[in-house]
Design an enzyme around this catalytic site. Structure first.
Site, PDB file in Angstrom:
ATOM      1  N   HIS A 155       0.987  -0.990   0.028  1.00  0.00           N
ATOM      2  CA  HIS A 155       0.006   0.026  -0.039  1.00  0.00           C
ATOM      3  C   HIS A 155       0.794   1.180   0.090  1.00  0.00           C
ATOM      4  O   HIS A 155       0.305   2.618  -0.035  1.00  0.00           O
ATOM      5  CB  HIS A 155      -1.076   0.093   1.157  1.00  0.00           C
ATOM      6  N   ASP A 180     -10.926  -7.635 -19.095  1.00  0.00           N
ATOM      7  CA  ASP A 180     -11.138  -8.642 -19.525  1.00  0.00           C
ATOM      8  C   ASP A 180      -9.602  -9.131 -20.112  1.00  0.00           C
ATOM      9  O   ASP A 180      -9.261  -8.632 -20.885  1.00  0.00           O
ATOM     10  CB  ASP A 180     -11.847  -8.670 -20.955  1.00  0.00           C
TER      11      ASP A 180
END
Length: 460
Positions: A159, A386
């Site tokens: 992070h 995708d």
């Protein structure tokens, strides 16, 4: 689960950028450098099998990773906190650890990782030891294939280098290159200097002793539980209407979903933890900075661009005696204060930079008496990303035991039996195991009655 999830793993390999990349050492922003961000977050993206391709998803993703690292080359380097206390990335094209695995079951038997126990989700984790003289890997990736032809991508990232929006930006870029594009639509930029504060010579840290905060009989603890609670769209609408009526309002749009759920979950958490009635408890929310800077941050910025809102501070007694609408209004007002201009942002950056340079750690508690809410519903986690198997059907963060105060709003799984495709959301809750039963009761009341007047008068 009736039977354990059996997973077969291959050897870990390092995926390096497909082309030569710059060799340099990069500094990070004030927000990136905060110690609380030097943790690894893991998310699992779930894909159904597709009849339109016979490709091996592990091979496709490994090749896409190599291509995208040409553009996001710092992620192929090593992250290290140096002797001056600052984090830096050595861009040496060392590579990203990549693990291929296979599970002897169908994704449907695991409900596509929806409404499933957190211990099973953790079996898809990829905790790769990587410490060296240069530091550790800021990113690792794993692909787990299932017998049905579906698969799950586990992305574990520091992070300190990526926030949620930055992680999604990187993930989408990887999918674009997998689909045949030559470069990402959104060009990544580093520009961490945009969010570096200026140390304040007259900065004074408020003195707050631990005795001023509420305590819980369940903390400290060693047994931590995680739950993903569904909240239906109808329950949210009822809660908004109930709180608006308390304030004499007719329109239900007076409060946002995050504001009303923040108030409800904050009170429910205080009840579940049996917090002491006297002593401060704190609520805050993450707020995005990308469009609030002047000029706005570049669209390709993928570092930490979030700060916490101004804090709402009450006692447990206040939280029980105040109408829930008043608590929601306090949360709304704290957001307004934090988003009224760039002055708040600059002051927060200056404060954090001063504390970093003087090695001052925030004395606000991070356990029982502090709750931070972050909203992941709108950062594109379930967009049509995708790789050749159509869109992702679910996204699940792998719960972390060391963040008892962090609560996450998540989009619903696209294949679930709880909301029947009618919207709603999930709330990731982490609590001591002994406190979770009460939290379940509170969340069940919310779905049954919308958390309105029936619950407002109920006994804690």
């Amino acid at each position: 689960m009736a039977t354990p999830l059996l997973i077969h793993k291959k050897d870990i390999i390092l995926v390096q950028p497909a082309n030569p990349t710059p060799s340099e050492v990069l500094s990070l922003s004030t927000i990136d450098n905060e110690h609380v961000h030097e943790s690894h977050f893991e998310v699992v993206f779930v894909y159904k099998a597709s009849s339109n391709t016979n490709s091996d998803p592990a091979l496709v993703i490994k090749e896409a990773l190599s291509k995208v690292l040409v553009h996001y080359y710092p992620l192929a380097g090593k992250l290290k906190r140096e002797t001056d206390g600052k984090l830096r990335i050595t861009c040496n094209a060392d590579g990203v650890p990549f693990l291929e695995a296979y599970a002897d079951c169908e994704l449907s038997s695991l409900h596509y990782l929806d409404v499933i126990d957190s211990e099973t989700v953790k079996l898809l984790s990829f905790n790769c030891p990587s410490e060296s003289e240069y530091g550790y890997h800021p990113l690792v990736l794993r692909v787990t294939k299932f017998s049905c032809g579906g698969f799950a991508i586990t992305m574990r990232y520091s992070h300190s280098v990526l926030d949620g929006s930055g992680a999604v930006q990187f993930y989408k870029a990887m999918a674009e290159l997998a689909s045949g594009k030559s470069e990402p639509t959104v060009k990544p930029v580093w520009e961490r200097e945009r969010l570096v504060g200026t140390p304040c010579e007259d900065f004074i840290l408020p003195l707050t002793g631990k005795s001023s905060f509420a305590s819980s009989p369940f903390l400290p603890c060693t047994n931590v539980a995680h739950e993903f609670f569904y909240v239906t769209e109808e329950a949210i609408a009822r809660l908004k209407m109930s709180l608006s009526r308390e304030l004499g309002k007719i329109e239900i749009e007076n409060f946002t979903t995050a504001e009303v759920l923040g108030a409800y979950v904050w009170r429910s958490r205080a009840r579940a933890l049996q917090l002491s009635p006297i002593g401060n408890i704190i609520f805050c929310m993450t707020m995005g900075l990308r469009g609030r800077m002047d000029p706005p941050l570049n669209a390709g910025y993928y570092g930490n661009a979030v700060l916490y809102s101004s804090e709402v501070v009450l006692t447990r007694r206040d939280l029980e005696e105040f109408p829930l609408s008043k608590v929601a209004k306090l949360i709304k007002d704290s957001k307004k204060l934090s988003t009224s201009g760039i002055d708040f942002v600059q002051k927060m950056l200056d404060k954090r930079e001063t504390m970093l340079q003087n090695n001052i750690k925030d004395e606000n508690p991070t356990g029982a008496s502090c709750m931070a809410l972050t909203d992941w519903r709108h950062i594109g986690l379930l967009d049509e990303v995708d790789f050749g198997w159509k869109g992702v059907v679910n996204m699940v963060p792998i719960p972390w035991n060391n963040f008892l105060n962090l609560y996450v709003l998540l989009p619903p799984c696209k294949i679930n039996s709880v909301t029947n495709g009618n919207g709603g959301l999930r709330v990731l809750v982490t609590l001591p195991e002994a406190a979770m039963a009460k939290m379940k009761d509170e969340m069940e009341i919310l779905n049954q009655h919308g958390g309105g007047h029936i619950d407002i008068q109920s006994k804690p």
